[in-house]
Scaffold this motif. Structure first.
Motif, PDB file in Angstrom:
ATOM      1  N   VAL A 152     -36.950 -60.550   5.406  1.00 61.36           N
ATOM      2  CA  VAL A 152     -37.066 -59.144   5.827  1.00 61.36           C
ATOM      3  C   VAL A 152     -37.650 -58.295   4.708  1.00 61.36           C
ATOM      4  O   VAL A 152     -38.596 -57.526   4.917  1.00 61.36           O
ATOM      5  N   LEU A 191     -38.337 -49.393   9.019  1.00 65.09           N
ATOM      6  CA  LEU A 191     -37.407 -49.820  10.062  1.00 65.09           C
ATOM      7  C   LEU A 191     -38.062 -50.852  10.977  1.00 65.09           C
ATOM      8  O   LEU A 191     -37.444 -51.863  11.327  1.00 65.09           O
ATOM      9  N   LEU A 192     -39.319 -50.624  11.338  1.00 64.98           N
ATOM     10  CA  LEU A 192     -40.045 -51.586  12.170  1.00 64.98           C
ATOM     11  C   LEU A 192     -40.166 -52.928  11.462  1.00 64.98           C
ATOM     12  O   LEU A 192     -39.906 -53.979  12.060  1.00 64.98           O
ATOM     13  N   HIS A 206     -38.236 -54.078   9.199  1.00 68.18           N
ATOM     14  CA  HIS A 206     -36.886 -54.654   9.156  1.00 68.18           C
ATOM     15  C   HIS A 206     -36.612 -55.426  10.448  1.00 68.18           C
ATOM     16  O   HIS A 206     -36.159 -56.575  10.421  1.00 68.18           O
ATOM     17  N   CYS A 207     -36.903 -54.795  11.577  1.00 66.68           N
ATOM     18  CA  CYS A 207     -36.658 -55.447  12.874  1.00 66.68           C
ATOM     19  C   CYS A 207     -37.557 -56.660  13.064  1.00 66.68           C
ATOM     20  O   CYS A 207     -37.095 -57.728  13.471  1.00 66.68           O
ATOM     21  N   ASN A 224     -36.439 -59.639  10.999  1.00 66.59           N
ATOM     22  CA  ASN A 224     -35.331 -60.400  11.573  1.00 66.59           C
ATOM     23  C   ASN A 224     -35.815 -61.357  12.658  1.00 66.59           C
ATOM     24  O   ASN A 224     -35.331 -62.482  12.764  1.00 66.59           O
ATOM     25  N   VAL A 225     -36.789 -60.920  13.438  1.00 70.28           N
ATOM     26  CA  VAL A 225     -37.365 -61.811  14.455  1.00 70.28           C
ATOM     27  C   VAL A 225     -38.116 -62.955  13.783  1.00 70.28           C
ATOM     28  O   VAL A 225     -37.973 -64.125  14.183  1.00 70.28           O
ATOM     29  N   ILE A 275     -29.618 -51.033   8.443  1.00 70.77           N
ATOM     30  CA  ILE A 275     -30.263 -50.227   9.475  1.00 70.77           C
ATOM     31  C   ILE A 275     -29.945 -48.743   9.256  1.00 70.77           C
ATOM     32  O   ILE A 275     -30.828 -47.886   9.338  1.00 70.77           O
ATOM     33  N   HIS A 319     -32.100 -47.200   6.643  1.00 75.24           N
ATOM     34  CA  HIS A 319     -33.441 -46.861   7.147  1.00 75.24           C
ATOM     35  C   HIS A 319     -33.405 -45.585   7.987  1.00 75.24           C
ATOM     36  O   HIS A 319     -34.286 -44.730   7.875  1.00 75.24           O
ATOM     37  N   ALA A 329     -27.371 -51.058  17.328  1.00 75.70           N
ATOM     38  CA  ALA A 329     -28.504 -51.913  16.985  1.00 75.70           C
ATOM     39  C   ALA A 329     -28.070 -53.282  16.479  1.00 75.70           C
ATOM     40  O   ALA A 329     -28.909 -54.148  16.264  1.00 75.70           O
ATOM     41  N   THR A 330     -26.770 -53.485  16.285  1.00 73.90           N
ATOM     42  CA  THR A 330     -26.271 -54.775  15.797  1.00 73.90           C
ATOM     43  C   THR A 330     -25.242 -55.324  16.777  1.00 73.90           C
ATOM     44  O   THR A 330     -24.684 -54.608  17.593  1.00 73.90           O
TER      45      THR A 330
END
Length: 173
Positions: free
Chosen positions: A75, A89-90, A92-93, A96-97, A139, A142, A165-166
């Motif tokens: 990340v 933030l984007l 970060h997401c 994770n993917v 998160i 951010h 979000a978690t």
């Protein structure tokens, strides 16, 4: 070549054991992963593994910590210094993917298993809760940065948004 200190050897053995445990747990599950299986994989005596991990819970905790370190490396590796809060933030997401796809046969599989077991056994729920609390904090950081930068405007509490979000552990044990 310099001789490794005892602390370096212990750290290295712990790290190697955690990495091996990730592979073994992904293949056999938590309940089937034994100190003997781990020792055999590493070419060590079972007593040596137990010196580093006195209990299966200690081993499990270290395994999860190793997964978290790996996740954060992926990340954080996507972050760019010039990014505003929205892009951070984007990334970060997306990070994770990316981590989940790269590790779908090992660490991401264990994460799914951990979530499943969190609803059945207290020790797994506690570990899962600790892990997701760290994710919520990242998160939230951010979100708060975005608010300070004037990028995000919230109609509800940012901590509540981070909570949504978690994942939360399904406490049903």
């Amino acid at each position: 070549m310099a001789k490794k200190s005892e602390t370096d050897k212990n750290c290295s053995t712990r790290e190697k054991a955690a990495a091996a445990a990730i592979k073994i747990v992904a293949k056999h599950g938590f309940d089937e992963t034994t100190f003997k299986l781990l020792a055999d994989e590493l070419g060590l005596r079972e007593a040596e593994i137990k010196r580093h991990f006195p209990s299966r819970n200690t081993l499990m905790h270290e395994l999860v910590q190793a997964m978290i370190r790996h996740n954060h490396a992926v990340v954080d590796g996507l972050a760019r210094s010039g990014d505003d809060a929205g892009y951070r933030l984007l990334r970060h997401c997306v990070g994770n993917v990316v981590w989940a796809v790269r590790n779908r046969g090992t660490e991401a599989q264990i994460l799914t298993l951990l979530y499943y077991l969190a609803g059945r056994r207290k020790e797994f729920a506690e570990t899962f809760d600790q892990m997701t609390a760290g994710g919520r904090q990242r998160i939230l950081k951010h979100l708060m940065t975005g608010r300070r930068e004037g990028m995000f405007h919230f109609t509800s509490d940012p901590a509540t948004i981070a909570d949504h979000a978690t994942f939360a552990a399904p406490h049903a044990y």
